[in-house]
Structure formats: structure tokens, C-alpha cells
Design an enzyme around this catalytic site. Structure first.
Site, short mmCIF file in Angstrom:
data_model
loop_
_atom_site.label_atom_id
_atom_site.label_comp_id
_atom_site.label_asym_id
_atom_site.label_seq_id
_atom_site.Cartn_x
_atom_site.Cartn_y
_atom_site.Cartn_z
N GLU A 21 -2.43 7.95 -6.41
CA GLU A 21 -2.31 7.19 -7.67
C GLU A 21 -3.33 7.69 -8.69
OE1 GLU A 21 -0.72 3.00 -5.69
OE2 GLU A 21 -2.83 3.17 -6.27
N HIS A 76 1.08 0.05 -9.95
CA HIS A 76 0.11 -0.71 -9.16
C HIS A 76 -0.44 -1.91 -9.94
CE1 HIS A 76 -2.74 -0.22 -5.50
NE2 HIS A 76 -2.64 -1.50 -5.83
N ARG A 101 0.84 -1.19 0.00
CA ARG A 101 0.00 0.00 0.00
C ARG A 101 0.88 1.25 0.00
NH1 ARG A 101 -3.45 -2.66 -1.51
NH2 ARG A 101 -5.51 -3.11 -0.65
#
Length: 320
Positions: A262, A284, A233
């Protein structure tokens, strides 16, 4: 039964989202802005969401809402307290990434430990021709065998990373987050792990206890100049401290698949590190193998069908 998926684009177009096996109306939105959430879920019975935030205000604006099916493991984007107060079932996805995240973790470890990206860039820059021989040695290359791997988090992903590490000849240390105690003899205290590890990889949730748990003080305590890997995370690491830690030699390299924002904006600290040979940022995607994503989609519909038939699974509740 009206089902609304707020961010279908967070799953690959190749991922098959099968139709639930009960009468329903399904509305797919590629993406949803924060200002659009309340309107889009206003008459929904089931909301499917990956990363879109569902606040208490959004939930209050959906009087028919009975279930939120999260197309991910993390639930920090949903107000679980508001859901519990309304009796809304919240289900998440579990264990779907037990292969893809550990494999991506080791892809990053290998890339840094053997300077793969750095050598690729050197070849692109013509360095091989300049060397005028069969090889050159501009960047460090180190074996993994006999190194020490520190793993923060001992869930399914942390255990899978440990299994791969042991198979490669690494010594594995498990630890909890900073300040956590009473884990028993099989766990190494956080501060000891910082001193002993050659590689540190994060596989824990983001919460009040883990936010920015690695910052300037922790970097300074890393005696063996380890690699730092975060496929968990954004926010677990003080991101502004990564560049200075690389400059000071506290770590020999870092690889992140996540960021606190993000996509990261142009002024994010990571964007200034992209030209460095010992820093890697991937968007990600550690979770996003074709196999894992299809497993996620199948489990998502299983969760919805379980709820419809009165047997909800993977139910999430607020932390005590």
C-alpha cells in the site's frame, strides 16, 4: 519525556490529537521513510507509529525507548520480540472501528450486489439516453435477504458484521481460517463455508496461518459464485488469483479495502481490475470515519498516559 510520532499524516488533519497531561516534548513527523526511523527515534522515550515499521535494529538504536504506542490495532509492523527483550511496553488501539469497518463492509456488499458502481458508469457513458426508456438492465441486481453470509473471524468486527447481516435477513456462518479445527458446533468448517456462502467477508488478522488462505483452490470450491470482501488485511487473499477467479466465474464480484503493498504499484494485480464493473478497490479507509478516527486518537493518548502513570493498557506481547 520525549514523544515522537513518526507518521501523523496517517490520521486526518481534522482529528484532534490532545496533548498528554504530563510534562513532555512532542515531535510530529508527517511521514517517515525507513532510512529515517533510527535517527528520528534515537533519543525518544515514547514512539507513536501507525504503519511505519520498527525493526529490531531500529529499536536497538533507541536506548531511551520505553514505550511504543501504535495508532492502530495491527502490530505486525513492530518487532514485538525485540521490545519484550528490552522491557519496552507496546500498546495498540482496540475496538475503535466497531461501527466504521462493518458499515464500510456493507457499503461494498451493497455496491456489488446491486451493481451501483456499474450503473453509475453506464449513466456517465450515456447508456440511459441510449435506452430511450425510464430504465435499463445492463447489470445484475440482487437482494441480500435470504442469502448466506460467510464470516472469517469472530472478533468485535466479525460479530458486528454478523449483527447487521442478521438484521438484513442474511443467514450467517462463522468460520475460522483454513486448517483451524475444534471451534465447536457454532462454527462452520472452512471448506463447508466456501461451498455455502453467497458472500464471504474477512475479519481476521494476517499471520502465518492466514496468509494467502484464499487462493486458486479455494476460489474453485466456491460453489455459489459469492462476493468476496476484504476490509481486514492485505495478504489474506492471493491477490494474483482474484482476476482469474472473476474470469472463471468462481466469484461474482470482489471488493478490497486493503492490499499486500500500500499503495499498490502500477503492476499490482488489482490495478488491472479497476475497469471491471464487479471489482471495487478503496484506499484502506474502512477504518477512517471521522468518529472512529477521533476515538482512535483519544485512545492513543489514553494509552500513553496510562503508561506514564504506571498502569499500561492494551499491552501487546509476541505470539507464543
Amino acid at each position: 519525556m520525549k514523544i515522537v510520532f513518526l507518521d501523523r499524516e496517517t490520521l486526518s488533519p481534522q482529528t484532534v490529537l490532545r496533548s498528554p497531561s504530563f510534562p513532555h516534548e512532542l515531535k510530529l513527523h508527517s511521514r517517515t521513510a525507513p532510512t529515517e526511523v533510527s535517527t528520528r527515534i534515537s533519543d525518544a522515550h515514547i514512539v507513536v507509529v501507525n504503519k511505519v515499521k520498527l525493526s529490531a535494529q531500529d529499536i536497538a538504536a533507541a536506548p531511551n525507548l520505553r514505550m511504543i504506542a501504535i495508532a492502530a490495532t495491527g502490530t505486525d509492523n513492530v518487532d514485538l520480540v525485540a521490545c519484550q527483550a528490552r522491557g519496552i511496553v507496546v500498546s495498540n488501539i482496540r475496538n475503535y472501528a466497531k461501527h466504521t469497518v462493518p458499515e464500510h463492509t456493507f457499503a461494498l456488499i451493497f455496491a456489488l450486489r446491486r451493481s451501483v458502481a456499474a450503473y453509475l458508469q453506464s449513466v456517465r457513458d450515456g447508456r440511459w439516453q441510449q435506452a430511450q426508456q425510464f430504465c435499463f438492465f445492463d447489470h445484475p441486481i440482487r437482494d441480500l435477504t435470504a442469502s448466506t453470509l460467510g464470516i472469517i473471524g469472530d472478533g468485535v468486527l466479525g460479530q458486528a458484521v454478523a449483527s447487521i447481516g442478521r438484521a438484513l435477513g442474511l443467514r450467517v456462518l462463522f468460520t475460522g481460517h483454513k486448517g483451524r479445527t475444534g471451534q465447536g458446533n457454532l462454527y462452520t468448517p472452512f471448506e463447508d463455508m466456501l461451498r455455502q456462502a453467497d458472500i464471504i467477508t474477512l475479519h481476521c488478522p494476517l499471520n502465518a496461518q492466514t496468509r494467502n488462505m484464499i487462493g486458486p483452490d479455494e476460489f474453485a470450491a466456491m460453489a455459489r459464485r459469492p462476493l468476496l470482501i476484504n476490509t481486514a488485511r492485505g495478504g489474506l487473499v492471493d491477490e494474483a488469483a482474484v482476476g482469474p477467479a472473476l474470469d472463471a466465474g468462481h466469484i461474482s464480484g470482489a471488493a478490497f479495502d486493503v492490499a499486500s503493498v500500500e499503495p499498490p504499484p502500477p503492476d499490482h494485480p488489482f490495478m488491472a481490475l479497476l475497469d471491471r464493473p464487479n471489482f471495487i478497490l478503496t484506499p484502506h479507509v474502512a477504518w477512517a470515519s471521522d468518529e472512529a478516527m477521533q476515538g482512535l486518537a483519544d485512545q492513543l493518548i489514553d494509552n500513553i498516559e496510562g503508561f506514564f502513570h504506571g498502569a499500561p493498557v492494551n499491552v501487546m506481547e509476541p505470539a507464543p
